[in-house]
Structure formats: C-alpha cells, structure tokens
Design an enzyme around this catalytic site. Sequence first.
Site, PDB file in Angstrom:
ATOM      1  N   GLU A  54      34.806  26.475  45.720  1.00  0.00           N
ATOM      2  CA  GLU A  54      36.099  27.168  45.731  1.00  0.00           C
ATOM      3  C   GLU A  54      36.031  28.246  46.807  1.00  0.00           C
ATOM      4  OE1 GLU A  54      37.671  28.485  41.856  1.00  0.00           O
ATOM      5  OE2 GLU A  54      38.263  30.373  42.794  1.00  0.00           O
TER       6      GLU A  54
ATOM      7  N   GLU B  82      42.054  38.444  49.582  1.00  0.00           N
ATOM      8  CA  GLU B  82      41.893  39.509  48.587  1.00  0.00           C
ATOM      9  C   GLU B  82      40.937  40.597  49.062  1.00  0.00           C
ATOM     10  OE1 GLU B  82      40.501  38.127  44.761  1.00  0.00           O
ATOM     11  OE2 GLU B  82      40.161  40.164  44.032  1.00  0.00           O
TER      12      GLU B  82
ATOM     13  N   ASN C  29      44.396  32.358  35.509  1.00  0.00           N
ATOM     14  CA  ASN C  29      44.684  33.194  34.332  1.00  0.00           C
ATOM     15  C   ASN C  29      45.993  32.627  33.788  1.00  0.00           C
ATOM     16  OD1 ASN C  29      42.469  34.868  34.740  1.00  0.00           O
ATOM     17  ND2 ASN C  29      43.597  36.199  36.133  1.00  0.00           N
TER      18      ASN C  29
ATOM     19  N   ASP D 282      31.879  37.314  44.309  1.00  0.00           N
ATOM     20  CA  ASP D 282      33.326  37.121  44.267  1.00  0.00           C
ATOM     21  C   ASP D 282      33.993  37.251  45.636  1.00  0.00           C
ATOM     22  OD1 ASP D 282      35.881  36.814  43.421  1.00  0.00           O
ATOM     23  OD2 ASP D 282      36.049  38.717  42.355  1.00  0.00           O
TER      24      ASP D 282
ATOM     25  N   GLU E 237      36.521  36.946  32.406  1.00  0.00           N
ATOM     26  CA  GLU E 237      37.507  38.022  32.554  1.00  0.00           C
ATOM     27  C   GLU E 237      38.584  37.958  31.462  1.00  0.00           C
ATOM     28  OE1 GLU E 237      38.731  37.667  36.712  1.00  0.00           O
ATOM     29  OE2 GLU E 237      37.044  38.930  37.296  1.00  0.00           O
TER      30      GLU E 237
ATOM     31  N   LYS F 131      32.620  29.289  43.103  1.00  0.00           N
ATOM     32  CA  LYS F 131      32.986  30.085  44.287  1.00  0.00           C
ATOM     33  C   LYS F 131      31.844  30.029  45.293  1.00  0.00           C
ATOM     34  CE  LYS F 131      36.120  33.286  41.989  1.00  0.00           C
ATOM     35  NZ  LYS F 131      36.577  34.672  41.787  1.00  0.00           N
TER      36      LYS F 131
ATOM     37  N   ARG G 203      46.845  38.309  43.637  1.00  0.00           N
ATOM     38  CA  ARG G 203      46.249  38.361  44.979  1.00  0.00           C
ATOM     39  C   ARG G 203      47.126  37.649  46.015  1.00  0.00           C
ATOM     40  NH1 ARG G 203      43.330  42.383  43.082  1.00  0.00           N
ATOM     41  NH2 ARG G 203      42.128  41.766  41.279  1.00  0.00           N
TER      42      ARG G 203
ATOM     43  N   TRP H 201      32.004  46.455  37.656  1.00  0.00           N
ATOM     44  CA  TRP H 201      33.259  46.520  38.410  1.00  0.00           C
ATOM     45  C   TRP H 201      33.255  47.737  39.334  1.00  0.00           C
ATOM     46  CZ3 TRP H 201      37.582  45.087  34.245  1.00  0.00           C
ATOM     47  CH2 TRP H 201      37.503  43.704  33.979  1.00  0.00           C
TER      48      TRP H 201
HETATM   49  O1  GCW Z   1      38.384  37.617  42.489  1.00  0.00           O
HETATM   50  C1  GCW Z   1      38.693  37.858  41.184  1.00  0.00           C
HETATM   51  C2  GCW Z   1      40.071  38.395  41.265  1.00  0.00           C
HETATM   52  C3  GCW Z   1      40.940  38.039  40.077  1.00  0.00           C
HETATM   53  C4  GCW Z   1      40.839  36.538  39.849  1.00  0.00           C
HETATM   54  C5  GCW Z   1      39.395  36.202  39.545  1.00  0.00           C
HETATM   55  C6  GCW Z   1      39.166  34.710  39.391  1.00  0.00           C
HETATM   56  C7  GCW Z   1      42.525  35.015  39.095  1.00  0.00           C
HETATM   57  O2  GCW Z   1      39.998  39.772  41.450  1.00  0.00           O
HETATM   58  O3  GCW Z   1      42.229  38.434  40.377  1.00  0.00           O
HETATM   59  O4  GCW Z   1      41.679  36.093  38.829  1.00  0.00           O
HETATM   60  O5  GCW Z   1      38.573  36.601  40.605  1.00  0.00           O
HETATM   61  O6  GCW Z   1      38.762  34.101  40.363  1.00  0.00           O
HETATM   62  O7  GCW Z   1      39.378  34.181  38.323  1.00  0.00           O
END
Ligand code: GCW
Length: 673
Positions: free
Chosen positions: A362, A368, A186, A340, A267, A335, A144, A505
């Site tokens: 966060e 993104e 990741n 998201d 994920e 978050k 991103r 998704w």
């Molecule tokens: O927002 C999503 C994103 C992923 C990201 C994930 C996260 C780093 O599409 O790319 O991975 O969240 O926050 O872990």
Amino acid sequence: MNKLKSLILAVTAILTGSAAWAYDGSCLWLSGADNDNQAVITVPKSKSPTVAIAAEELNKSWHGEPLRLEIKRDKHLGNEGFRVYRDKKGLVLSANNDLGLLYGSYALLRDNAAGKAIALREETPAYNVRVLNHWDNLDGTIERGYSGHSIWNWDELPDVVSPRYREYARANASVGINGVVLNNVNASSKILSAEYLAKVAKIADVFRPYGIKVYLSANFAAPMQLGGLKTADPLEPEVAAWWKAKADEIYKLIPDFGGFLVKANSEGQPGPCDFDRTHAEGANMMARALKPHGGIVMWRAFVYSPADADRAKQAYIEFQPLDGKFDDNVIVQIKNGPIDFQPREPYSPLFGAMPQTDQMVEFQVTQEYLGHSNHIAYLAPMWTEFFDYVSPSSLKAIAGVANVGNDTNWTGHPMAQANWYAFGRLAWNPQLSSEEIIDEWMPMTLNYPENTPKEVTDGLKKMMLDSREAVVDYMMPLGLHHLFAFGHHYGPEPWCDIKGGRPDWMPPYYHRADSAGLGFNRSSSGSNAVAQYPAQLAKKLDDINTCPEEFILWFHHVPWDFKMKSGATLWQELCNRYQSGVESVETMQRQWTAAKPYIDPELWNDVNERLMTQARDANWWREGCLLYFQQFSGMPIPDNVTPPVHTLDQLKGIKLGISNYECPTPELLNSKR
Ligand code: GCW
C-alpha cells in the site's frame, strides 16, 4: 482554479472568439479532441462498449499511421495484455479481449503524445489487482484529502450519475488502474446497506467498460451495526451467514464486484481480536463469503497495538506468525514502511517474511506527510526505492491511497497529478524508472510547445525528480521520522507532547533527542527491530558504520559528534541537510521561473504560488527542527547555514487549527507568520 473561474473563462472565450480551450487542469494528462486528426482506425466488429471507447479515443487523438485493432487468441497476453506489431497490411494492435485493446490504445496514444516513435511490443500488467484506495467518507469529507471533497455524490446517487465518474474511470484506465475502493478504511457500515449498494452499483456500471472493478472498505462490526446481531465474532455461524448473505446481495447488483478492504483492530476500528480471534480467522470468514463469486479480501496489516516497546516492530509481531493461515483469496495489504507513510522509511520487514501468504503493498499517493497540496513531491522515486528492496514479483497486488477530490484539477496541486499517473504506471509495470514516467507525464500534462528549450524541460524534469528528496531534507533527513504536528501532520512539531496522548503518537518517541545524541536505537543494543530483516541486511543496518546514512537515525541513537561519511559531525550534517532541503526548493523555484514563457499562465501562476508556500514552509521546518534539536546538541548552527529568523517559542506558537480533511490554505499560512 475554481469552477466559477473556469466557467467565466470559457464564456469569455466564446464571446471574444478566442480559443475555447483554457487550462483548468481537468484534462489531466489526457488530451482532448484533436481536430487535425486524420487517423484511419479499423476496429473489430463488436458490441463491446470497451472497444467503442478504444475506437473513440483513437479516433479523437491518434496521429500515427493507419492502425488495425484485432481480437486474437494469444495465451501470453492474459486478460489485459496487448501486442503492437506490423504485418503486410500495416500496424496492428491485438489482444485477447476488448480490455487489452483499450490498454493498448492508451499505450499507443501515450507514445504519440510524448512524441515517441511507436514501439512494437508486447505488454502485460505485473499485477491483476491495481487498485486505488479512496479514504472518502460518506458525508463527502476525505480523510487526508487535499483537493476538495469526495467525487462521489452519495446524496444524489443513484438517480443522478455525475459525468465526472466517467472522466475518473477514463483517467484510471489510461494508466492501467483496474480497481477502486470507494470508501475510507475507517469505514461506515452504512456503505453495505441496501440503500448505498444501489448507489455503488451505479458507479460500478460507469466503471465497467473501463475495466475497473469496484471494491468496498468493510467495517468488521457491520453484522452488529447493520445486521443487528449481538456479535461479529468470525467463528459464530450467524456472523458468517450474515456476510455470506451480504456478499450474495452485492453480487446480484454488481456481478463483477472486486471484494472488501478491511482495517481491523487498528486505530479503534473493530476486528476479530475483539472476540479473541486472529486476523486470519477474521479475514478468512469474509473471504469465504466472497469466494463463490470470485471476490477477494485485502486485509490491512497496519496495526500497532503496543505488543512491543517499538511501534516499528508491532505489525510484524502480530502478522508474521499467521503466515500460511490465510485463505487463497486473502491478500495481506502492507504499507511500504513499518511506521506510516513517512517521507522516507525503510521497507516494512513483513515483506518477504510470510512466504505462504499473498502480500500487496500500500503506497500513499495523497501527500499526508509530504506537504499536502502545498508542496511538490513527486513520489515515483519513493516507490521505486521500495522496489529496490522488495522485488515486485514477490507481491500479488498493489494499492495506492488516492489523492483525488472534486477540485477542478482533481488533485489540488497540479503537479500532484504526476503521482496519480506514476502510481498507475508503476502498478502496471514496476520496472519503469521515475525518469521514464516523468518523461511521459510532463509533455502530456504541462503542454509546453515543441520548441521549448531543452534546458528548460530538463530543469522541469529535475525539479520533479529531486522534489521528494528535497522534502526529506527539509522535513526529516537521515532517517528522522514522525516529527509532524499533531493530527493534521502538516508543519513541524518535534516538541509535540499532548498530555494523556499515546506516546507513539508523539514525535519525541521517534527522535529520542537527548544530550548524548539523536535517533531511535533499533539496533541489537536497542529495540532490535533490525532482527526482523533478512540476516545480511540486518547485519548491515545493525552496524552504525554500515547502516545507510539515509536510515541512520531510524536505526541508531547517534552521538552528536559522530563522524558522518562527509567528514562532518552528525550535528553539522543535520544542519547541512536542512539547509540543502531549503536550497533545493529555491532551485525548484528557479526552474519553474525559467519555464514561465512556455507554460499556460493559469497553470504557471498556480504552481508558482504553491512553490512560494513550499519555500516558506521548508524554512519553517528547517528553523523549527534545528532550533529544537540545538537544545540537545548544545552546538552552534554552522556558518554555511542561514541563521533562523524566528525563535523556537514563536514557532511553537503556530497552531494551524485545521482538520484531517483539508489542506491549510496559503491565506491561513500567511496569517500565522
Ligand atoms: O496514516 C494514518 C492516517 C490515518 C489513516 C491511517 C490508516 C485512514 O493518519 O488518517 O486512517 O493511517 O492508514 O488507516
């Protein structure tokens, strides 16, 4: 502007004798050296490199009266606070230590640069941990990331230490950011290898005088991937011993190492649940390895294993029962919204629901879901909106996913620098308003002359302040969410349906359009996600007539002919909002055009071109979403709304073919229309 172009400009300037300074965005909001400066600065005798930096910054650009810096014990000020006052001998900046003096110096310079009178004051940061999260991979790509590759040159470290690390540290310190997680959540385990830790230590050395600690994202399976153990089970003594030894090794190299950030069981990432252990058991095991050294674990709550039919409920279901089970050097990082980083989300109901657990928010600074580096979206209004619901004092710390890359101007879109700036300022003081922040940032960064007409600067300010709402309107108004193209999340794909893909998704999972109406029923007659909020708010959200309209399609499946507050039906209102989003971008274009005579041409052209892309894409969103939803509403597009010029099939045919590590270029976007 690319590096070659900056070089050519600089060389031309030297050859022609014209001013050597040419805008390339690399200075951010920080001014360069100022030759007219006659400042009289008195600094304490000290060997501290931090004091030396404060003195250097002030000597370079302080325009005020003579100023004395003093280190003086003052228990109110803590480790990083400062005081500005006057005594018989003049203006004084005092702090408990060198770092407070550095923050105070930047604050004074900010007043100077914004043309403000010096405010006598005492300031301490709201949080001890104010950290940027880089989603940078070790191969130089950024998940991103929309402004080039990573600024960390892992291949040349530890031998070559890029001067950019220092510039980056300076920019962060100037807005109060005091921590950086260098690598993607990741995470590759390799970052914890001896080879990489030596590189990390070099970056930490550069950051230290600026008060910035280095943190690392840790892969939970590192004991297996790196250490060759058969398990990463947090209750296995050999696993705990591995992490302890790793922590000891890190602190030998980096005595002020901040700690770990962990994305676990999310994920596809490994985590304690792979071994039937809880998030708390996993986090505590790592926290105990760091504890003797004063490090912390930031454990992310971004999880959504399908424990419930509604993804918005899943993190709460998994984490809330763990309240009180985390060690005191673990902070649960959540978050801002329950899904998201969408253009607008209600706050995540996990906030406030774990009173015995330290929590941090966060935010996502990188855009993104808000047009990458092609769209202007000033995000302070989104973050202050979050603080309207979640009291800043209920949080222990704050994180922002960085929007920084190796583009000359750091953030791709020049105006996206404002988001880096705003994140830092809000992390220091979450009581600041979006307007106060833009009032600081604009004159320092856009560098327009003092005699620029007020209507022009007011227009620019409005352009920034209204920009996020414009994005909400042309992408997903009224609480719609996740209508994005699969994978890269740039354009609209409310129709997206990938065979075999996770239903959550896919956009139809979120918008639930049918002939009856639109929106996800999360009320008590639906998934009952509302019940995760405090009772009074839950009641308000639960009732379609009292639910704030900006969230109505988040919480309700609303009939197409439902009467909205404006008197329009849902369908008409939806059309109006999409139209108004597009018109807002047209207004932004006019505001930018009015500023043309006062803005550096290089900067003006860059933003102007990006605004053209934004205007076109806003229309793409409007047409795509309206034509798609019209199939369900069966209602005509009202006369006040510009009729789409594309067919739905044409729009469905657009495939950008970009990855999750780049921004679609204007050329690519042009070629698809
Ligand atoms: O927002 C999503 C994103 C992923 C990201 C994930 C996260 C780093 O599409 O790319 O991975 O969240 O926050 O872990």
